[in-house]
Write a protein that holds these residues in place. Structure first.
Motif, mmCIF file in Angstrom:
data_model
loop_
_atom_site.group_PDB
_atom_site.id
_atom_site.type_symbol
_atom_site.label_atom_id
_atom_site.label_comp_id
_atom_site.label_asym_id
_atom_site.label_seq_id
_atom_site.Cartn_x
_atom_site.Cartn_y
_atom_site.Cartn_z
ATOM 1 N N LEU A 187 -1.013 9.767 5.804
ATOM 2 C CA LEU A 187 -2.260 10.534 5.871
ATOM 3 C C LEU A 187 -2.083 11.735 6.797
ATOM 4 C CD1 LEU A 187 -5.384 10.067 5.020
ATOM 5 C CD2 LEU A 187 -5.646 9.520 7.420
ATOM 6 N N LEU B 160 8.137 8.006 11.189
ATOM 7 C CA LEU B 160 6.862 7.909 11.906
ATOM 8 C C LEU B 160 6.214 6.565 11.674
ATOM 9 C CD1 LEU B 160 5.159 11.314 11.164
ATOM 10 C CD2 LEU B 160 5.733 10.417 13.400
ATOM 11 N N LEU C 151 -6.331 3.804 16.273
ATOM 12 C CA LEU C 151 -6.312 4.565 15.021
ATOM 13 C C LEU C 151 -7.645 4.510 14.292
ATOM 14 C CD1 LEU C 151 -2.808 3.458 13.881
ATOM 15 C CD2 LEU C 151 -3.474 5.593 14.921
ATOM 16 N N LEU D 291 -2.557 -10.308 5.958
ATOM 17 C CA LEU D 291 -2.000 -9.513 7.053
ATOM 18 C C LEU D 291 -1.127 -10.336 7.975
ATOM 19 C CD1 LEU D 291 -5.118 -7.371 7.647
ATOM 20 C CD2 LEU D 291 -2.886 -6.526 7.010
ATOM 21 N N LEU E 90 -1.995 12.633 15.517
ATOM 22 C CA LEU E 90 -1.978 11.320 14.872
ATOM 23 C C LEU E 90 -0.536 10.827 14.734
ATOM 24 C CD1 LEU E 90 -3.434 9.050 13.456
ATOM 25 C CD2 LEU E 90 -3.526 10.399 11.398
ATOM 26 N N LEU F 164 0.819 -1.217 0.000
ATOM 27 C CA LEU F 164 0.000 0.000 0.000
ATOM 28 C C LEU F 164 0.850 1.262 0.000
ATOM 29 C CD1 LEU F 164 -2.801 -1.048 2.469
ATOM 30 C CD2 LEU F 164 -2.932 -0.848 0.013
ATOM 31 N N LEU G 277 -4.994 -8.219 1.147
ATOM 32 C CA LEU G 277 -3.732 -8.314 1.902
ATOM 33 C C LEU G 277 -3.736 -9.574 2.753
ATOM 34 C CD1 LEU G 277 -2.772 -5.001 3.679
ATOM 35 C CD2 LEU G 277 -1.498 -6.262 1.990
ATOM 36 N N LEU H 113 1.046 7.554 16.463
ATOM 37 C CA LEU H 113 1.667 6.500 15.672
ATOM 38 C C LEU H 113 2.991 6.074 16.291
ATOM 39 C CD1 LEU H 113 0.886 7.874 12.156
ATOM 40 C CD2 LEU H 113 0.192 5.662 13.024
ATOM 41 N N THR H 114 3.791 7.066 16.740
ATOM 42 C CA THR H 114 5.082 6.689 17.321
ATOM 43 C C THR H 114 4.872 5.981 18.645
ATOM 44 O OG1 THR H 114 5.272 8.798 18.420
ATOM 45 C CG2 THR H 114 6.303 8.628 16.281
ATOM 46 N N PRO I 64 1.224 -1.930 7.452
ATOM 47 C CA PRO I 64 0.536 -1.125 6.438
ATOM 48 C C PRO I 64 -0.307 -0.008 7.030
ATOM 49 C CG PRO I 64 -0.407 -3.326 6.597
ATOM 50 C CD PRO I 64 0.826 -3.328 7.428
ATOM 51 N N ILE I 65 -0.989 -0.274 8.143
ATOM 52 C CA ILE I 65 -1.863 0.765 8.709
ATOM 53 C C ILE I 65 -1.026 1.911 9.228
ATOM 54 C CG2 ILE I 65 -3.404 1.319 10.585
ATOM 55 C CD1 ILE I 65 -4.771 -1.110 10.237
ATOM 56 N N ARG I 66 0.032 1.563 9.966
ATOM 57 C CA ARG I 66 0.833 2.605 10.580
ATOM 58 C C ARG I 66 1.449 3.512 9.516
ATOM 59 N NH1 ARG I 66 5.882 1.976 14.758
ATOM 60 N NH2 ARG I 66 6.338 4.177 14.827
ATOM 61 N N ARG J 87 -12.026 -14.311 8.075
ATOM 62 C CA ARG J 87 -10.635 -13.941 7.847
ATOM 63 C C ARG J 87 -10.026 -13.367 9.121
ATOM 64 N NH1 ARG J 87 -8.347 -9.899 3.922
ATOM 65 N NH2 ARG J 87 -6.588 -10.300 5.266
ATOM 66 N N THR K 199 0.472 3.924 6.341
ATOM 67 C CA THR K 199 -0.536 4.683 5.596
ATOM 68 C C THR K 199 -1.029 5.864 6.419
ATOM 69 O OG1 THR K 199 -1.205 2.581 4.673
ATOM 70 C CG2 THR K 199 -2.618 4.443 4.232
ATOM 71 N N LEU K 200 -1.261 5.618 7.722
ATOM 72 C CA LEU K 200 -1.758 6.698 8.556
ATOM 73 C C LEU K 200 -0.697 7.766 8.776
ATOM 74 C CD1 LEU K 200 -4.001 4.880 11.132
ATOM 75 C CD2 LEU K 200 -4.686 6.578 9.473
ATOM 76 N N ALA K 201 0.574 7.339 8.848
ATOM 77 C CA ALA K 201 1.636 8.340 8.967
ATOM 78 C C ALA K 201 1.613 9.250 7.744
ATOM 79 C CB ALA K 201 2.995 7.660 9.098
ATOM 80 N N ARG L 101 1.657 -7.882 8.837
ATOM 81 C CA ARG L 101 1.232 -7.302 10.108
ATOM 82 C C ARG L 101 0.523 -5.971 9.933
ATOM 83 N NH1 ARG L 101 1.682 -5.585 15.135
ATOM 84 N NH2 ARG L 101 2.712 -3.682 14.529
ATOM 85 N N LEU M 12 -8.362 -0.229 6.870
ATOM 86 C CA LEU M 12 -7.717 0.046 5.575
ATOM 87 C C LEU M 12 -8.753 0.287 4.482
ATOM 88 C CD1 LEU M 12 -4.727 -2.428 5.642
ATOM 89 C CD2 LEU M 12 -4.632 0.051 5.557
ATOM 90 N N PHE N 283 2.355 2.287 18.525
ATOM 91 C CA PHE N 283 3.005 1.150 17.893
ATOM 92 C C PHE N 283 4.345 0.838 18.520
ATOM 93 C CE2 PHE N 283 -0.226 1.975 14.931
ATOM 94 C CZ PHE N 283 -0.495 0.770 14.357
ATOM 95 N N GLU O 253 9.752 -3.207 10.876
ATOM 96 C CA GLU O 253 8.543 -3.757 10.279
ATOM 97 C C GLU O 253 7.437 -2.710 10.214
ATOM 98 O OE1 GLU O 253 8.123 -7.062 9.253
ATOM 99 O OE2 GLU O 253 10.282 -7.172 9.533
ATOM 100 N N ALA P 180 -6.063 -3.648 -0.237
ATOM 101 C CA ALA P 180 -6.242 -3.774 1.212
ATOM 102 C C ALA P 180 -7.057 -5.021 1.544
ATOM 103 C CB ALA P 180 -6.943 -2.533 1.759
#
Lengths: 329, 325
Positions: free
Chosen positions: A149, A131, B79, A325, B312, A82, A323, B316-317, A141-143, B131, A145-147, A329, B140, B320, A138, A320
């Motif tokens: 965004l 970020l 998030l 996951l 945000l 992504l 994926l 994120l930092t 993908p979410i982290r 899933r 993409t959101l970084a 992850r 996503l 995670f 690692e 997405a």
């Protein structure tokens, strides 16, 4: 393999022909051939070709090729299907730097403005990568993409604020909210083509190292690859490529998302092969999107950045959804 | 409960400042005179200018906060929130489409409907029985639907005239300018009713937070409960959008800020804290956006964007960093 190569080439030629032929002023094959025989500035068709269509084609080739390669490098670096320079805020960074330069440093020289795109892209690329968890190995993908965004939202809010405080900025803003290929003639095309070629060469050079890195940092170190150096070189390549694309065409999102899966399907899993195919596929997709944008509301023109955003959103959803996951992850 | 007194104090302070500050600064004496006698500049401000605006901001912020908190608890991810998951972009697209095709309905209703449609679409597309990590896929897919909707919105924005486009832009960014007591009453009733609905589902929410397996073991019909809770949360966001526009990042920020301010642990307490924090964020951002620059009134959405994006990034930092180390 030959069939697939032929397919890439055929699409590419079709895109080029479409770019030259489609528009408010229809162009016939005779006109193109006539222009090749000897340029006649009194023939309006030939003027359209030389002053409008050819610069547009050149802009599309450079920007599309560069963004295609940048997307592939980004996905290999982050191991994330992504990833895309537009989604991850890199071209927002470049755009913001140029807007800032145009408005507050009072720059109007096209070359200097184009050069400003590079530090902007570099800073945004690094910030999003950090970020998004690039250093810890690692980036999920979410982290990531959101970084991206968050970075885009921040830069866009800043641009919004600047515009509200400065009345004369709206015209500049329009160019930087969605990219266009129409302004190719005003840009230092040759220099930017050179920069993106350097970026492409760098990407091809580090491709095997990126593949080693994808095995994991520990394993890569054991095989004699320094993860930090490879990541640094990859970010440099992304910066050179995205910076030149943005300097030419403004922000174009999602191209880096659409191209790599196509390139992988057509050129195979080897990253170097993928990177060899990516610029041709990227340029084809961008030129097709541009031609579509000029046909859909003709005689008005929809900016190519808007077209890629509309095409790219569903691609994002589709990737997405499929994926795995467990792996990323 | 010590934490909640901080939150309530902050809310009172922000409300108070919101009434005093702005284009025209009121003195305490003006406000007091307006309150006691119903005359003078203080009364006008209270009754017409800033009173309804502050009330609307408080109630809409609380609705955003509740909505975000439910999303975050259900999807078990800090998030998650309707505003990053396509809802706002859907609302914006609907407004532009309505203007482009000359649909004669109140903009507020259209925005809310667009958000609801986007949420429904996210739910349908991300639903893949059996899933792993369905919450991740949902977030996503929500992002992707948001990207698509904003792409289409830009496309149709180009077909509008300049006057229509600036009207559309005001609705897309989110603004609290010129709210009346009708707006305040509308969102208060909606948030109240939906809040009661949430209170009824509190047990289900608490069970679901333990994970689907445990929740089923506790005798809950997981899918049905989840759907009901998400529907309530989406309706809350729609109600808030209808009076304030698709203000970004309030729902995302409210939950964690509420917990940070109050230290709440129980689901009910956390929901209350999120509602309070949402009200605090929206009212505070509105106050900043109209008093920071003299003579310029930024839409509140620009301010929450400026506040929310760094938040945000920080989230994120941090969020995670913990999981990964």
């Amino acid at each position: 393999m030959a069939v697939k190569l032929g397919l890439i080439l055929l699409l590419f030629l079709l895109a080029v022909a479409l770019t030259l032929g489609v528009g408010v002023q229809g162009l016939s094959w005779q006109a193109v051939r006539g222009a090749m025989g000897g340029y006649d500035p009194n023939d309006p068709l030939q003027v359209v070709l030389a002053e409008i269509r050819l610069p547009r084609l050149a802009a599309g080739l450079i920007a599309g090729g560069a963004l295609g390669v940048a997307g592939s490098v980004m996905q290999a670096l982050t191991r994330n299907p992504l990833a895309d320079p537009g989604l991850l805020g890199v071209d927002a960074g470049a755009a913001f730097a140029v807007v800032l330069g145009a408005l507050y440093l009072g720059q109007s020289d096209a070359g200097i403005l184009a050069a400003l795109a590079f530090p902007g892209a570099a800073l945004a690329a690094m910030a999003v990568f950090l970020l998004g968890g690039g250093l810890s190995g690692e980036p999920g993908p979410i982290r990531l993409t959101l970084a991206g965004l968050a970075m885009s939202a921040l830069l866009l809010s800043l641009v919004n604020g600047l515009i509200l405080l400065r009345g004369d900025a709206l015209e500049v803003f329009r160019f930087w909210i969605a990219g266009t290929l129409a302004l190719g003639l005003q840009k230092p095309l040759l220099a930017l083509a050179g920069v993106s070629l350097v970026g492409w060469w760098l990407a091809l050079w580090i491709a095997p190292l990126l593949e080693t890195l994808a095995l994991g940092r520990g394993l890569a170190r054991g095989l004699g690859t320094s993860p930090l150096k490879v990541q640094g070189a990859a970010l440099l390549a992304i910066t050179l490529l995205t910076g030149s694309a943005v300097a030419i065409a403004g922000p174009i999102a999602f191209l880096g998302l659409i191209v790599p899966p196509l390139a992988r399907r057509l050129a195979g899993r080897n990253l170097r092969h993928e990177l060899l195919a990516a610029p041709f596929i990227g340029a084809s997709v961008l030129l097709f999107a541009d031609a579509l944008g000029r046909m859909i509301l003709a005689p008005a023109e929809v900016r190519v950045g808007v077209m890629t955003a509309i095409l790219g959103g569903p691609v994002f959803v589709w990737i997405a959804r499929s994926l795995r996951l467990g792996e990323v992850r | 409960m010590k934490g909640f007194s901080t939150l309530i104090l902050l809310l009172a302070l922000i409300a108070f400042l919101s009434l005093l500050l702005g284009e025209v600064r009121l003195s305490l004496a003006d406000l007091w005179q307006g309150l006691t006698t119903g005359e003078g500049p203080g009364a006008l401000t209270l009754r017409v200018l800033r009173g309804p605006r502050v009330a609307t901001a408080m109630a809409a912020g609380a609705a955003f906060g509740l909505s975000g908190a439910v999303f975050q608890m259900l999807l078990r991810n800090p998030l998650a929130a309707p505003d990053v998951m396509g809802f706002n972009a859907g609302a914006g697209l609907a407004v532009i489409l309505a203007l482009a095709f000359g649909l004669m309905l109140p903009m507020a209703l259209i925005a809310a409907l667009g958000g609801l449609l986007a949420a429904l679409l996210v739910g349908l597309i991300s639903w893949q029985p059996g899933r792993s990590e369905p919450a991740l896929v949902m977030i996503l897919v929500g992002l992707g639907i948001g990207f698509t909707a904003s792409g289409l919105a830009t496309f149709f924005l180009l077909t509008l005239t300049d006057a229509e486009a600036s009207e559309a832009r005001r609705w897309i960014i989110g603004s609290l300018a010129a709210r009346s007591w009708n707006h305040a009453a509308q969102i208060t009733v909606i948030a109240g009713v939906l809040g009661l609905l949430l209170a009824v589902q509190l047990r289900a929410l608490a069970c679901l937070e333990l994970g689907p397996v445990l929740a089923q073991g506790l005798g809950l019909s997981v899918e049905a409960a989840k759907r009901k809770l998400l529907a309530t949360a989406v309706l809350l966001a729609a109600g808030a959008v209808a009076v304030a526009g698709p203000v970004p990042f309030v729902a995302l920020m409210a939950g964690p800020l509420g917990i940070g301010l109050t230290g709440a642990r129980q689901p009910a307490a956390r929901l209350l804290a999120a509602a309070g924090a949402g009200a605090l964020i929206l009212t505070g951002a509105d106050l900043l956006s109209r008093s920071l620059w003299q003579g310029v009134q930024l839409p509140v959405g620009v301010m929450t964007g400026l506040l929310g994006a760094p938040w945000l990034m920080w989230l994120l930092t941090r969020a995670f960093g913990k999981v990964e180390s």
